[in-house]
Each structure stands twice: as C-alpha cells, then as structure tokens.
Design a protein around this motif. Structure first.
Motif, PDB file in Angstrom:
ATOM      1  N   ARG A 238       0.817  -1.211   0.000  1.00  0.00           N
ATOM      2  CA  ARG A 238       0.000   0.000   0.000  1.00  0.00           C
ATOM      3  C   ARG A 238       0.854   1.266   0.000  1.00  0.00           C
ATOM      4  O   ARG A 238       1.995   1.271   0.437  1.00  0.00           O
ATOM      5  CB  ARG A 238      -0.953  -0.001   1.198  1.00  0.00           C
ATOM      6  N   PHE A 239       0.246   2.323  -0.497  1.00  0.00           N
ATOM      7  CA  PHE A 239       0.863   3.649  -0.543  1.00  0.00           C
ATOM      8  C   PHE A 239       0.509   4.364   0.758  1.00  0.00           C
ATOM      9  O   PHE A 239      -0.641   4.729   0.986  1.00  0.00           O
ATOM     10  CB  PHE A 239       0.309   4.413  -1.751  1.00  0.00           C
TER      11      PHE A 239
ATOM     12  N   THR B  25       7.393   3.830   1.037  1.00  0.00           N
ATOM     13  CA  THR B  25       6.354   3.035   0.376  1.00  0.00           C
ATOM     14  C   THR B  25       6.006   3.592  -0.998  1.00  0.00           C
ATOM     15  O   THR B  25       5.370   2.909  -1.801  1.00  0.00           O
ATOM     16  CB  THR B  25       5.071   2.984   1.229  1.00  0.00           C
ATOM     17  N   HIS B  26       6.419   4.833  -1.278  1.00  0.00           N
ATOM     18  CA  HIS B  26       6.046   5.480  -2.534  1.00  0.00           C
ATOM     19  C   HIS B  26       6.894   5.007  -3.710  1.00  0.00           C
ATOM     20  O   HIS B  26       6.446   5.048  -4.858  1.00  0.00           O
ATOM     21  CB  HIS B  26       6.192   7.002  -2.415  1.00  0.00           C
TER      22      HIS B  26
ATOM     23  N   PHE C 154       5.772   2.645  -6.576  1.00  0.00           N
ATOM     24  CA  PHE C 154       4.684   3.103  -7.439  1.00  0.00           C
ATOM     25  C   PHE C 154       5.177   3.996  -8.577  1.00  0.00           C
ATOM     26  O   PHE C 154       4.454   4.216  -9.554  1.00  0.00           O
ATOM     27  CB  PHE C 154       3.642   3.871  -6.613  1.00  0.00           C
TER      28      PHE C 154
ATOM     29  N   GLN D 180      -1.204  11.236  -6.409  1.00  0.00           N
ATOM     30  CA  GLN D 180      -1.099   9.906  -5.810  1.00  0.00           C
ATOM     31  C   GLN D 180      -1.499   9.946  -4.340  1.00  0.00           C
ATOM     32  O   GLN D 180      -2.201   9.055  -3.851  1.00  0.00           O
ATOM     33  CB  GLN D 180       0.327   9.378  -5.956  1.00  0.00           C
ATOM     34  N   ARG D 181      -1.067  10.973  -3.646  1.00  0.00           N
ATOM     35  CA  ARG D 181      -1.413  11.104  -2.228  1.00  0.00           C
ATOM     36  C   ARG D 181      -2.920  11.290  -2.049  1.00  0.00           C
ATOM     37  O   ARG D 181      -3.518  10.750  -1.117  1.00  0.00           O
ATOM     38  CB  ARG D 181      -0.655  12.284  -1.612  1.00  0.00           C
TER      39      ARG D 181
ATOM     40  N   ALA E 157      -4.558   7.889  -2.461  1.00  0.00           N
ATOM     41  CA  ALA E 157      -3.788   6.814  -1.827  1.00  0.00           C
ATOM     42  C   ALA E 157      -4.638   5.669  -1.287  1.00  0.00           C
ATOM     43  O   ALA E 157      -4.191   4.515  -1.267  1.00  0.00           O
ATOM     44  CB  ALA E 157      -2.925   7.389  -0.710  1.00  0.00           C
TER      45      ALA E 157
END
Length: 285
Positions: A31-32, A39-40, A43, A57-58, A61
């Motif tokens: 997961r992001f 964790t980014h 992706f 993306q945030r 998320a």
C-alpha cells in the motif's frame, strides 16, 4: 494469472466472470502510505509515464495498491491495482482493475482485470466524501482509473479552492467498456445525484454517453442529473489531456483544414497530388 485486455483501436473487452470468485487473499498487497515515503518508490514506474504526480497519488492513496500474485511456475508479477466494488456493497472488493509496469522504452503495458473479477458489475469507486454514495455531491464517470486521476490533477486547483466540492466528489472507473449492470448498479444507489460523464473523446466514448442516457431514462432518472463533462476535441481522454497528447482521430478530422506552411494566401486544406505537382518549382539540372 492475468486476463489481458487489448488497447484501442480494438475496444477493451470485458473478460467473462470466472467460476472461481475473486480472492484478495491470493495476493501480496503493498500500500501507498502518505506518511512513509519509502512506500512510494515502488509506485513510481506506474505513474511516471502517465504524468500523474505525487500530490495526486497522495490524494487517491486509499484507492489503489500494488498486488502481487505468485504463480504455480514460481514467477510473480506485481500490477498496479484499482479495487472494484459493487455500489450496493462498497466495502467488499469484487475484483481488480490492473495495470502493469510500462516497458523499458516507455511503451504500452498490460491492462486488464484480475482473475475472477466481477467485471459486469464491479466499479472502481474513489469516494472522497467518506459518506454513503447516496450522499455524494456528484459522481464523475471514466473508462479508466488513470483518466480519473488525470482529471483530478488537471482541475486540482479548483478542488483546492472549493474544499467542499472535493470532499463530496466520487470518481468512478468502468475499467473499459461500461456495462448495463455497472451503470444500473450505480444509478440505483444514486438516483438523485448528478452524474458527470467523462468518457473518452472518440466515437466509442460518445456511444457510451448515449447508452448511459438511455439507461437513465429507462430508470426514470431526471435527465438534468446526467451531464456530459466536455473535453477539448484534440484529446482522446483525460490522461492524454494531462500529457498534451493530441489524438489521431482529431488530427484526421481536421487534415482538410490544415494549410501547408508557405502556401499562397487563400489556400485551404491539403492540396491534391496534381495541385501539389503544379506548385513544385521546376529544377533544371
């Protein structure tokens, strides 16, 4: 095992629902985490060529992750996954809209649905409101989750300036050709909500709009609730608009109106072969 879906000009074909139901437990999930930059990193390759930045993306998320399934031959492939749910059961994942990593040259990659996905009814639903769907301020429809994220990024300043609009927005992807059951399923839950159709700007996308309007009419939904959100005619979809990528269909439609560079005043469109031959200066050797 993935179920590939062809790119246009062939329309995206919905895979048949398998006898084996979709099981999220069959996948390793990454997961992001907006609070953890580590964790980014995984992706990055899935969004880079799409022009979708870290801020978008945030914002989304909670509505995507990486899903890795280990195959019987020992190989494992990770795909960017957008979870599919049924509007009447928004907390139960019924499948995945999947996108693979682009090739090294930046060209196309795998796109499809995870094995066992309920493709006929399942939708990717990014509900920013945190409220039940029937309390949303509006539902925006797209053919892919990438397009929905691109749309948000293009209009991000508008969302920032109107926080209430952002908090009440719902973004939906059909993951390809919209089905009757996808449309009816959402409309049955949100009959009094405005629906904004942001389908692709091509002949197929325009047919989807007509199909949606016809289904809404058959369900006795006020036609004022169904709105078509305009996209500049030079772009095929919202991701292309974000990238500034002009569509082939549009270029073909205006080719007769293009005036060749250096053509005499009064010239319109492309010249015929004979006209072009006549215009060429004679070169004596």
């Amino acid at each position: 095992m993935n179920q590939p879906i062809n790119d246009r000009p062939l329309r995206i074909i919905q895979p048949r629902r398998e006898n084996t139901p979709f099981r999220l437990d069959d996948y390793d999930i990454h997961r992001f985490d907006v609070k953890d930059r580590e964790t980014h990193k995984r992706f990055y390759p899935y969004f880079k060529n799409r022009g979708i930045d870290i801020f978008t993306q945030r914002a989304f998320a909670d509505h995507f992750f990486l899903a890795t399934r280990h195959r019987s031959d020992g190989l494992a492939y990770a795909n960017l996954a957008f979870p599919l749910v049924l509007p009447k059961e928004p907390n139960k994942i019924a499948g995945l809209e999947e996108r693979g990593r682009p090739k090294m040259d930046g060209s196309g990659s795998y796109k499809g649905k995870a094995e066992g996905s309920n493709s006929s009814e399942g939708l990717w639903i990014a509900n920013f409101s945190g409220e039940p769907l029937q309390k949303a301020g509006g539902v925006a429809w797209f053919e892919s989750a990438y397009d929905a994220m691109a749309f948000y990024q293009i209009h991000r300043n508008g969302f920032r300036d109107n926080p209430d609009l952002s908090k009440k927005s719902v973004f939906v992807s059909t993951g390809g050709t919209p089905t009757d059951m996808q449309i009816r399923g959402m409309l049955s839950v949100t009959p009094d909500i405005n629906h904004y159709l942001c389908f692709d700007n091509d002949s197929a996308g325009r047919e989807f709009v007509k199909k949606f309007q016809a289904i809404a009419e058959s369900m006795h939904i006020n036609s004022d609730r169904i709105k078509v959100f305009p996209l500049m005619p030079c772009y095929k979809d919202w991701n292309d608009a974000l990238l500034g990528k002009t569509s082939e269909e549009y270029l073909d439609s205006i080719k007769d109106a293009i005036i060749p560079l250096g053509a005499p005043l009064g010239t319109t469109g492309y010249a015929t072969d004979k006209e072009e031959e006549h215009r060429q200066p004679n070169i004596h050797r």
